[in-house]
Design an enzyme around this catalytic site. Sequence first.
Site, mmCIF file in Angstrom:
data_model
loop_
_atom_site.group_PDB
_atom_site.id
_atom_site.type_symbol
_atom_site.label_atom_id
_atom_site.label_comp_id
_atom_site.label_asym_id
_atom_site.label_seq_id
_atom_site.Cartn_x
_atom_site.Cartn_y
_atom_site.Cartn_z
ATOM 1 N N GLU A 274 0.877 -1.262 -0.106
ATOM 2 C CA GLU A 274 -0.016 -0.021 0.026
ATOM 3 C C GLU A 274 0.803 1.197 0.190
ATOM 4 O O GLU A 274 1.397 1.559 1.034
ATOM 5 C CB GLU A 274 -0.836 0.004 1.195
ATOM 6 C CG GLU A 274 -1.613 -1.407 1.597
ATOM 7 C CD GLU A 274 -2.714 -1.652 0.566
ATOM 8 O OE1 GLU A 274 -2.783 -2.833 0.339
ATOM 9 O OE2 GLU A 274 -3.165 -0.769 -0.056
ATOM 10 N N CYS B 115 -3.170 8.016 4.902
ATOM 11 C CA CYS B 115 -2.958 7.485 3.573
ATOM 12 C C CYS B 115 -4.357 7.976 2.919
ATOM 13 O O CYS B 115 -4.279 7.938 1.344
ATOM 14 C CB CYS B 115 -2.934 6.237 3.390
ATOM 15 S SG CYS B 115 -3.940 4.902 4.462
HETATM 16 P P1 NAP Z 1 8.467 4.247 4.535
HETATM 17 O O1 NAP Z 1 9.516 4.921 4.630
HETATM 18 O O2 NAP Z 1 8.502 3.626 3.097
HETATM 19 O O3 NAP Z 1 8.776 3.096 5.765
HETATM 20 C C1 NAP Z 1 8.012 1.776 5.764
HETATM 21 C C2 NAP Z 1 8.860 0.466 6.266
HETATM 22 O O4 NAP Z 1 9.546 0.053 4.821
HETATM 23 C C3 NAP Z 1 9.976 1.098 7.205
HETATM 24 O O5 NAP Z 1 10.124 -0.256 7.991
HETATM 25 C C4 NAP Z 1 11.089 1.131 6.491
HETATM 26 O O6 NAP Z 1 12.331 0.756 7.003
HETATM 27 C C5 NAP Z 1 11.140 0.224 5.276
HETATM 28 N N1 NAP Z 1 11.682 0.727 3.918
HETATM 29 C C6 NAP Z 1 11.545 1.956 3.438
HETATM 30 N N2 NAP Z 1 12.263 1.894 2.167
HETATM 31 C C7 NAP Z 1 12.884 0.652 2.112
HETATM 32 C C8 NAP Z 1 13.611 -0.041 1.034
HETATM 33 N N3 NAP Z 1 14.206 0.667 0.024
HETATM 34 N N4 NAP Z 1 13.813 -1.271 1.066
HETATM 35 C C9 NAP Z 1 13.231 -1.936 2.168
HETATM 36 N N5 NAP Z 1 12.554 -1.320 3.153
HETATM 37 C C10 NAP Z 1 12.265 -0.134 2.996
HETATM 38 O O7 NAP Z 1 7.117 4.910 4.943
HETATM 39 P P2 NAP Z 1 6.708 5.713 6.125
HETATM 40 O O8 NAP Z 1 7.735 6.996 6.450
HETATM 41 O O9 NAP Z 1 6.482 4.964 7.333
HETATM 42 O O10 NAP Z 1 5.173 6.037 5.772
HETATM 43 C C11 NAP Z 1 4.681 7.086 4.935
HETATM 44 C C12 NAP Z 1 4.377 6.810 3.794
HETATM 45 O O11 NAP Z 1 3.327 5.407 3.999
HETATM 46 C C13 NAP Z 1 3.577 7.874 3.253
HETATM 47 O O12 NAP Z 1 4.030 7.971 1.716
HETATM 48 C C14 NAP Z 1 1.969 7.429 3.081
HETATM 49 O O13 NAP Z 1 1.316 7.907 2.047
HETATM 50 C C15 NAP Z 1 2.415 5.847 3.010
HETATM 51 N N6 NAP Z 1 1.276 5.211 3.427
HETATM 52 C C16 NAP Z 1 0.293 4.724 3.020
HETATM 53 C C17 NAP Z 1 -0.746 3.835 3.243
HETATM 54 C C18 NAP Z 1 -1.486 3.152 2.452
HETATM 55 O O14 NAP Z 1 -2.465 2.173 2.752
HETATM 56 N N7 NAP Z 1 -1.396 3.129 1.341
HETATM 57 C C19 NAP Z 1 -0.880 3.900 4.795
HETATM 58 C C20 NAP Z 1 -0.068 4.537 5.532
HETATM 59 C C21 NAP Z 1 0.978 5.222 4.969
HETATM 60 P P3 NAP Z 1 13.098 1.765 7.871
HETATM 61 O O15 NAP Z 1 12.534 1.583 9.389
HETATM 62 O O16 NAP Z 1 14.496 1.701 7.864
HETATM 63 O O17 NAP Z 1 12.824 3.191 7.573
#
Ligand code: NAP
Length: 563
Positions: free
Chosen positions: A269, A306
């Site tokens: 997501e 989101c």
């Molecule tokens: P994020 O930075 O992508 O982090 C999510 C998880 O993924 C963390 O555990 C992160 O690890 C890991 N991760 C990040 N980059 C990675 C990579 N290149 N390879 C492997 N793992 C990786 O997201 P966030 O900051 O927590 O959330 C904000 C975003 O989420 C917003 O853009 C929002 O729109 C989206 N969101 C979407 C939904 C939906 O249902 N679509 C719901 C909530 C949020 P680390 O801990 O090391 O950073």
Amino acid sequence: MSTLTEQTHHSLIAGEPAPGTGGTTQAVDPARNTPTGPTFTLLGDGQVAAAPRAAAEAFPTYRKLTPEARAAFLETAAERIDRAGEEIIATAMRETGLPEPRLRGEVGRTVNQLRLFAGVCRAGDHHGVRIEPALPDRKPLPRPDLRQRKLPLGPVAVFGASNFPLAFSVAGGDTASALAAGCPVVFKAHNAHPATSLLVGQAMSAAVAEHDLHPGVFSLVFGPGNAVGQELVADPRIKAVGFTGSRSGGTALMATAATRREPIPVYAEMSSVNPVFVLPSAAAGDREALAEGFVTSLNGSAGQLCTAPGLLFVPEGADGDDLAARIAEKLSAADGTTMLTPGICSSRIEGEKKLAALDGVTEVGRGGAGPKENAPAPAVYSTGLETFTATPELSDEIFGAVCLIVRYGSADQLPSAANGLEGQLTVTLQTGTGADRDADAGSDTASENRVVQELLDALELRAGRVLFNGWPTGVDVGDAMVHGGPYPATSDGRSTSVGAAAIERFLRPVVYQNAPGPLQPAPVREDNPWNLGRRVEGTYVAADGRGQSPAEKGEHMAEGDSA
Ligand code: NAP
């Protein structure tokens, strides 16, 4: 009393602390920009493999649990999280800056999701049983005995987002649905809320132990996503991935999963701007209520939902001008609140700067910055439909309370604008009372109703949830909910990550042909020991054994047919 009394904590692999060799991390209190809580060791090179190894060892017995045993385990997990609720809430407040009522609601949602999936296990529809008994005398060829059911995929790696430290985190929807399906889970903790993650992880592991399950059913690992997370998804024992977070994180994991020797599904997501279309009749109606509803939806949780509305289509002319003015007025009374991390706050500020600098974009209004750190003012900008369609960056997500109003000249332009949108989690139609009125009532109404139908035809192909006369934030967790949508809202729009149907993502069908009775698994056995509803010879037979034809069940009807 806090259970996190030690100074340093570790990953929890198969119920045991696993000290990491990859350095340490500590959460930052975003309201003060200061470190908070204990230190956590991060897994180093090769260390994460122990978690999928334990999960793979747990799978053969966990997948064969009876529905009742799996449901009871999920209920114990819910109970334990509920009991630890006060400490979890206090910890999450420090780590995320989110307010207590929001986190209290999230504990409730997390617990209810686990209970919802306990109910799903007991109801058993997800086994998807279809039986066609042998027809030895069928001409020209006999039919073999065919018994289909769905099986869990195997160990699942789950990644949670920072903005839902409970409901989309350690014991969130992805974990609950995977465990309900019969898949052990390895959860990659989000580095923004490690102590919250560990408290919930301890509750999960305690529930595993209380039910005498193999400890590998659940593991929690700490480490950077781009190293430990990638290594986890590349591990051949992992068979599917659930992810909630950024588009860059989700697509990086999709790439890893797709290039493995055995590619696996990734249910990610990611990003959505959740367009809201205000039709002329709605703009002519209660603009005060529209402005109030919009600003509340935009600014809730600092816009870090989101489903927050990032695009608002408003007609040109006096009604639209008045709506924009009322939005500006409400916004001026709204304050920013602390965002989840300093990094998310600076991305949001940069995103707004880029938007404001684009040609044809003007500021409509803004609120005040919040009193604590990392609390930028909510802001709304405006542009014309022509500029919007010619500038793809205007559709990019800014994660935070920033929205772009798109002014359109005629409602007839909206369907083609809708056709140009990327995949979304939600789309909303503000039709006022227009769409409820008789199409013959007057030419304006008839013409708007036609546009609404055309818009709906375009939008239902671009979103997981279509709302009428409401606001997209707030997702009801239940049997009928869809939280998904075409790319980039999700990596695979054929499923949902919220609600009972989420279990489908972690199952695949298998059919047994001419299997001798004693070798037939319980769901497809003639005596139906799990009392499942099943489709036999194409007819659905309810769990109580009563046969129902497809027509009685309301199935096989074309859209638009009446029952
Ligand atoms: P994020 O930075 O992508 O982090 C999510 C998880 O993924 C963390 O555990 C992160 O690890 C890991 N991760 C990040 N980059 C990675 C990579 N290149 N390879 C492997 N793992 C990786 O997201 P966030 O900051 O927590 O959330 C904000 C975003 O989420 C917003 O853009 C929002 O729109 C989206 N969101 C979407 C939904 C939906 O249902 N679509 C719901 C909530 C949020 P680390 O801990 O090391 O950073």
